[in-house]
Design a protein around this motif. Structure first.
Motif, PDB file in Angstrom:
ATOM      1  N   GLU A 260       0.659  -1.290  -0.046  1.00 57.18           N
ATOM      2  CA  GLU A 260       0.131   0.085  -0.111  1.00 57.18           C
ATOM      3  C   GLU A 260       0.843   1.203  -0.068  1.00 57.18           C
ATOM      4  O   GLU A 260       0.648   2.019   0.718  1.00 57.18           O
TER       5      GLU A 260
ATOM      6  N   ASN B 182       0.602   3.780  -1.615  1.00 53.37           N
ATOM      7  CA  ASN B 182      -0.134   5.054  -2.069  1.00 53.37           C
ATOM      8  C   ASN B 182      -0.869   5.561  -0.874  1.00 53.37           C
ATOM      9  O   ASN B 182      -1.597   6.528  -0.790  1.00 53.37           O
TER      10      ASN B 182
ATOM     11  N   LEU C 293      -2.150  -1.476  -3.956  1.00 54.21           N
ATOM     12  CA  LEU C 293      -2.746  -0.256  -4.199  1.00 54.21           C
ATOM     13  C   LEU C 293      -3.832  -0.271  -3.145  1.00 54.21           C
ATOM     14  O   LEU C 293      -4.766  -1.076  -3.418  1.00 54.21           O
TER      15      LEU C 293
ATOM     16  N   PRO D  51      -5.941   4.670  -6.272  1.00 52.05           N
ATOM     17  CA  PRO D  51      -5.187   3.606  -7.150  1.00 52.05           C
ATOM     18  C   PRO D  51      -5.037   4.251  -8.550  1.00 52.05           C
ATOM     19  O   PRO D  51      -4.031   4.167  -9.304  1.00 52.05           O
TER      20      PRO D  51
ATOM     21  N   TYR E 235      -2.307   7.048  -8.691  1.00 53.50           N
ATOM     22  CA  TYR E 235      -0.874   6.543  -8.153  1.00 53.50           C
ATOM     23  C   TYR E 235      -0.535   5.728  -9.464  1.00 53.50           C
ATOM     24  O   TYR E 235       0.584   6.084  -9.984  1.00 53.50           O
TER      25      TYR E 235
ATOM     26  N   VAL F 192      -3.284  -4.841  -6.124  1.00 52.63           N
ATOM     27  CA  VAL F 192      -4.328  -4.033  -5.642  1.00 52.63           C
ATOM     28  C   VAL F 192      -4.955  -4.643  -4.348  1.00 52.63           C
ATOM     29  O   VAL F 192      -4.960  -5.751  -4.300  1.00 52.63           O
TER      30      VAL F 192
ATOM     31  N   GLY G 271     -11.528   3.312  -5.478  1.00 57.80           N
ATOM     32  CA  GLY G 271     -10.462   2.610  -5.289  1.00 57.80           C
ATOM     33  C   GLY G 271     -10.804   1.056  -4.833  1.00 57.80           C
ATOM     34  O   GLY G 271     -10.183   0.315  -4.722  1.00 57.80           O
TER      35      GLY G 271
ATOM     36  N   LEU H  70      -9.753   0.488 -13.625  1.00 60.25           N
ATOM     37  CA  LEU H  70      -8.106   0.400 -13.344  1.00 60.25           C
ATOM     38  C   LEU H  70      -7.665   0.025 -14.489  1.00 60.25           C
ATOM     39  O   LEU H  70      -6.482   0.171 -14.893  1.00 60.25           O
TER      40      LEU H  70
END
Length: 354
Positions: A157, A159, A198, A211, A214, A232, A250, A258
């Motif tokens: 993680e 982000n 993420l 996400p 980023y 993710v 996200g 995404l």
């Protein structure tokens, strides 16, 4: 992992009965069966307990185990390394025919970059210099590639400010990813390297990039193109994964968007690995019932089977982290701390929850 923001609706509670019935049915997808995995923390388990955990994973048709290669824990003092926990997990995984995803993350205090906030999470800071980080990456790859570990998730993680204090920075992470990729592939040229999982946009006052934002930055600075997959952590709890009203940005409902971003950058063939997904039971904020946890996990699996671009789906986590029902962090397991089975474990075994 992170905490959800919305409350359970009555409609979700009614729907879960139909969803959990899927546990006894074969996949409705005409495409494929999703590979599933579990995040595993040893938490002091002895050999007999760890073996029991792997036996239960085999019964749940688990093909991946996600374990930490936690630099902060392995080398608390420079030059003094304790590999005992990942050694035990890697050994049991090999004995049970389960693939290992190694999360290569976290800095010991002596190697961490200075942080201006989150003093309690110094171990999550990026390394202060890359030479020590590269040295440890080489040692880890040399130790575990011969033991069958060829898949690495670089950080957790990044982000979010929790795991990249004081603020997430895609350019700093890109530098770290390049060093990890070059070093690990130098030892194991066929290694699979994933962008660190993420997280969804965090709740205030925490700070993080979505996400989408980023990952877009990682394509701009060239780091994403070096990866073999994008990891993710699209938590949706207490909502079902496909609920269009789930918060925050996200989450599971945003995975298709995404992937469209990846296609925009000419990278649509790269898989999205869901390396954390789950829901806490108990009585904490946004916790769900045992039956709802099973419904959330099953719906995610069936949806992943419909996405050709989805990699393995790894649930968070195998065993509860404690026994306090009011603390959601202690209640993500599909097994209780004493290794008794929750409804979700029974569902994954193909047995209808009680």
């Amino acid at each position: 992992m992170r905490t959800g923001r919305t409350g359970l609706s009555l409609l979700m509670s009614l729907v879960l009965l139909a969803l959990t019935a899927l546990a006894c049915q074969p996949s409705v997808s005409a495409n494929r069966n999703a590979e599933i995995g579990m995040t595993l923390h040893r938490r002091g388990s002895d050999h007999a307990s760890l073996k029991r955990q792997f036996d239960l994973m085999v019964a749940m048709n688990v093909s991946w185990v996600r374990m930490d290669i936690d630099w902060a824990s392995i080398e608390t003092e420079r030059g003094q390394l304790d590999w005992s926990t990942p050694d035990m997990i890697a050994s049991e995984a090999a004995d049970h025919g389960i693939h290992v995803l190694a999360v290569f993350a976290f800095s010991p205090a002596w190697a961490a970059a200075p942080a201006t906030s989150h003093s309690s999470t110094t171990r999550h800071s990026r390394p202060g210099g890359m030479a020590d980080y590269a040295r440890f990456a080489q040692l880890a790859a040399e130790r575990y590639a011969p033991r069958g570990v060829h898949t690495w998730e670089i950080w957790n993680e990044p982000n979010s400010d929790k795991f990249w204090p004081p603020l997430p920075n895609p350019d700093e992470y890109a530098a770290l990813f390049r060093v990890a990729a070059q070093t690990i592939r130098g030892v194991d040229p066929q290694a699979t390297l994933l962008i660190g999982g993420l997280a969804p946009e965090p709740d205030p006052p925490n700070i993080g990039l979505t996400p989408m934002r980023y990952l877009d930055r990682l394509y701009s600075n060239g780091a994403a193109q070096l990866a073999d997959g994008i990891a993710v952590h699209p938590y949706s709890f207490p909502s079902l994964p496909n609920d269009p009203d789930q918060q925050p940005e996200g989450g599971f409902k945003d995975l298709a968007d995404l992937h469209k971003l990846m296609e925009k950058h000419g990278d649509g063939q790269t898989k999205i690995w869901i390396t954390e997904f789950g829901a806490p039971t108990g009585k904490g904020p946004d916790a769900v019932s045992d039956q709802m946890q099973a419904a959330i996990l099953l719906q995610a699996r069936h949806q992943a089977e419909e996405w050709e671009w989805a990699g393995p789906l790894i649930y968070y986590e195998l065993v509860d982290g404690g026994t306090d029902p009011t603390d959601i962090e202690q209640n993500f397991g599909v097994l209780r701390e004493n290794l008794t089975l929750k409804a979700s474990a029974l569902a994954l075994m193909g047995t209808a929850p009680a």
